[in-house]
Design an enzyme around this catalytic site. Structure first.
Site, PDB file in Angstrom:
ATOM      1  N   GLY A   1      -3.812   3.938   8.339  1.00  0.00           N
ATOM      2  CA  GLY A   1      -2.748   3.060   8.702  1.00  0.00           C
ATOM      3  C   GLY A   1      -1.453   3.703   8.893  1.00  0.00           C
ATOM      4  O   GLY A   1      -1.720   4.912   8.110  1.00  0.00           O
ATOM      5  N   LEU A   2      -0.320   3.068   8.621  1.00  0.00           N
ATOM      6  CA  LEU A   2       0.944   3.796   8.711  1.00  0.00           C
ATOM      7  C   LEU A   2       1.344   4.024   7.732  1.00  0.00           C
ATOM      8  O   LEU A   2       0.748   3.684   6.618  1.00  0.00           O
ATOM      9  CB  LEU A   2       1.431   2.082   9.395  1.00  0.00           C
ATOM     10  CG  LEU A   2       1.422   1.328  11.187  1.00  0.00           C
ATOM     11  CD1 LEU A   2       2.337   0.489  10.790  1.00  0.00           C
ATOM     12  CD2 LEU A   2       1.755   2.756  11.771  1.00  0.00           C
ATOM     13  N   SER A   3       2.650   4.782   7.963  1.00  0.00           N
ATOM     14  CA  SER A   3       2.912   4.881   6.616  1.00  0.00           C
ATOM     15  C   SER A   3       3.670   3.976   6.371  1.00  0.00           C
ATOM     16  O   SER A   3       4.351   2.776   6.654  1.00  0.00           O
ATOM     17  CB  SER A   3       4.469   5.778   7.173  1.00  0.00           C
ATOM     18  OG  SER A   3       5.027   6.444   5.722  1.00  0.00           O
ATOM     19  N   GLY A   4       3.513   4.362   4.694  1.00  0.00           N
ATOM     20  CA  GLY A   4       4.232   2.630   3.538  1.00  0.00           C
ATOM     21  C   GLY A   4       3.157   1.409   3.541  1.00  0.00           C
ATOM     22  O   GLY A   4       3.693   0.935   3.400  1.00  0.00           O
ATOM     23  N   SER A   5       1.721   1.798   4.523  1.00  0.00           N
ATOM     24  CA  SER A   5       0.512   1.204   4.413  1.00  0.00           C
ATOM     25  C   SER A   5       0.130   0.753   3.373  1.00  0.00           C
ATOM     26  O   SER A   5      -0.361  -0.556   3.095  1.00  0.00           O
ATOM     27  CB  SER A   5      -0.468   0.839   5.346  1.00  0.00           C
ATOM     28  OG  SER A   5      -0.681   2.463   5.352  1.00  0.00           O
ATOM     29  N   GLY A   6       0.128   1.354   2.061  1.00  0.00           N
ATOM     30  CA  GLY A   6      -0.409   1.758   0.883  1.00  0.00           C
ATOM     31  C   GLY A   6      -1.643   2.612   1.272  1.00  0.00           C
ATOM     32  O   GLY A   6      -2.135   2.161  -0.937  1.00  0.00           O
ATOM     33  N   LYS A   7      -1.919   3.151   1.618  1.00  0.00           N
ATOM     34  CA  LYS A   7      -2.935   4.762   1.679  1.00  0.00           C
ATOM     35  C   LYS A   7      -3.238   5.258   0.393  1.00  0.00           C
ATOM     36  O   LYS A   7      -4.040   5.269  -0.139  1.00  0.00           O
ATOM     37  CB  LYS A   7      -3.207   5.293   2.880  1.00  0.00           C
ATOM     38  CG  LYS A   7      -3.082   4.764   3.950  1.00  0.00           C
ATOM     39  CD  LYS A   7      -3.197   5.890   5.144  1.00  0.00           C
ATOM     40  CE  LYS A   7      -1.762   6.427   5.269  1.00  0.00           C
ATOM     41  NZ  LYS A   7      -0.681   5.635   5.723  1.00  0.00           N
ATOM     42  N   SER A   8      -1.915   5.781  -0.363  1.00  0.00           N
ATOM     43  CA  SER A   8      -1.590   7.078  -1.142  1.00  0.00           C
ATOM     44  C   SER A   8      -1.962   6.281  -2.459  1.00  0.00           C
ATOM     45  O   SER A   8      -2.788   6.431  -3.238  1.00  0.00           O
ATOM     46  CB  SER A   8      -0.317   7.479  -1.498  1.00  0.00           C
ATOM     47  OG  SER A   8      -0.990   8.608  -0.393  1.00  0.00           O
TER      48      SER A   8
ATOM     49  N   SER B   1      -3.881   9.267  10.899  1.00  0.00           N
ATOM     50  CA  SER B   1      -4.820   9.210  12.012  1.00  0.00           C
ATOM     51  C   SER B   1      -4.923   8.046  12.614  1.00  0.00           C
ATOM     52  O   SER B   1      -5.732   7.395  12.995  1.00  0.00           O
ATOM     53  CB  SER B   1      -6.094   9.338  10.872  1.00  0.00           C
ATOM     54  OG  SER B   1      -6.121   8.914  10.065  1.00  0.00           O
TER      55      SER B   1
END
Ligand code: ADP
Length: 201
Positions: free
Chosen positions: A36-43, A110
């Site tokens: 997902g985009l940066s800031g989408s919430g992955k981490s 990715s």
């Protein structure tokens, strides 16, 4: 028949198998691939999911930019070649964990279908779970957790995914998480509910 003639695969009989380790850990191992985009919430989701799995008696490990780019991949930049090498190493590491029975939660932008296919090919399709953390760009930009969008808009960062470098959304993710109107816990629960049937022994 004695043991020797029974032993069709002598080497495999000697080596501990993934299944043995999974049994010891009380789970089936898988590779969760959060894109997902940066800031989408992955981490945020990866860490909260790791904690939830731990609390429920599972054993999982987050792989993200913090522990990968800062360590084993600290000699890699952001050229196309280095991005590919970054993903190759991450995927190989995830595969090592997989074979030791551990669930990994991989949190990496990715951005292209090609690069995620590359990861999937290394890990093995049947163990690779693609999770699309689907958050609209304007929300990610509003969140701007690390101030990166502001810098990208100002031209201080070049080739920033979503701004001046494309993000190719997965066409057929195994799971899609729409974080826009969800709390972190709700998003984690969506993944957990999907995962539980796959990892339980
Ligand atoms: P990424 O790792 O994709 O770059 P981060 O996890 O660093 O993104 O940042 C996501 C931000 O969005 C965090 O500040 C988080 O608290 C916030 N957020 C709001 N709602 C959600 C949600 N449902 N899931 C994940 N993050 C959320």
């Amino acid at each position: 028949m004695n043991n020797k003639t029974n032993n069709i695969h002598p080497i495999f009989d000697r080596l501990l198998q993934r299944e043995d380790r999974e049994k010891r850990l009380g789970q089936k191992s898988k590779v969760l691939w959060l894109t997902g985009l940066s800031g989408s919430g992955k981490s945020t989701i990866a860490q909260a999911l790791e904690r939830k799995l731990y609390n429920e008696g599972f054993f999982a490990q987050v792989l993200d930019g913090d522990n990968i780019r800062a360590g084993i991949n600290n000699n890699l930049g952001f050229s196309l070649e280095d991005r590919n090498e970054n993903i190759r190493r991450i995927s190989e590491i995830a595969k090592l964990y997989l074979n030791s029975g551990v669930i990994t939660i991989n949190s990496f932008v990715s951005p292209t279908i090609e690069i995620r296919n590359y990861a999937k090919q290394i890990v093995g399709a049947s163990d690779f779970i693609e999770v699309f953390i689907n958050t609209p760009l304007h929300i990610c930009e509003q969140r701007d957790v690390k101030g990166l969008y502001k810098k990208a808009r100002a031209g201080e960062i070049k080739n920033f995914t979503g701004i001046d470098s494309p993000y190719e959304a997965p066409t057929k993710p195994d799971l899609e998480v729409l974080t826009e109107n969800q709390t972190v816990q709700e998003s984690v629960q969506v993944i957990y509910d999907y995962l539980i049937n796959i990892i339980k022994i």
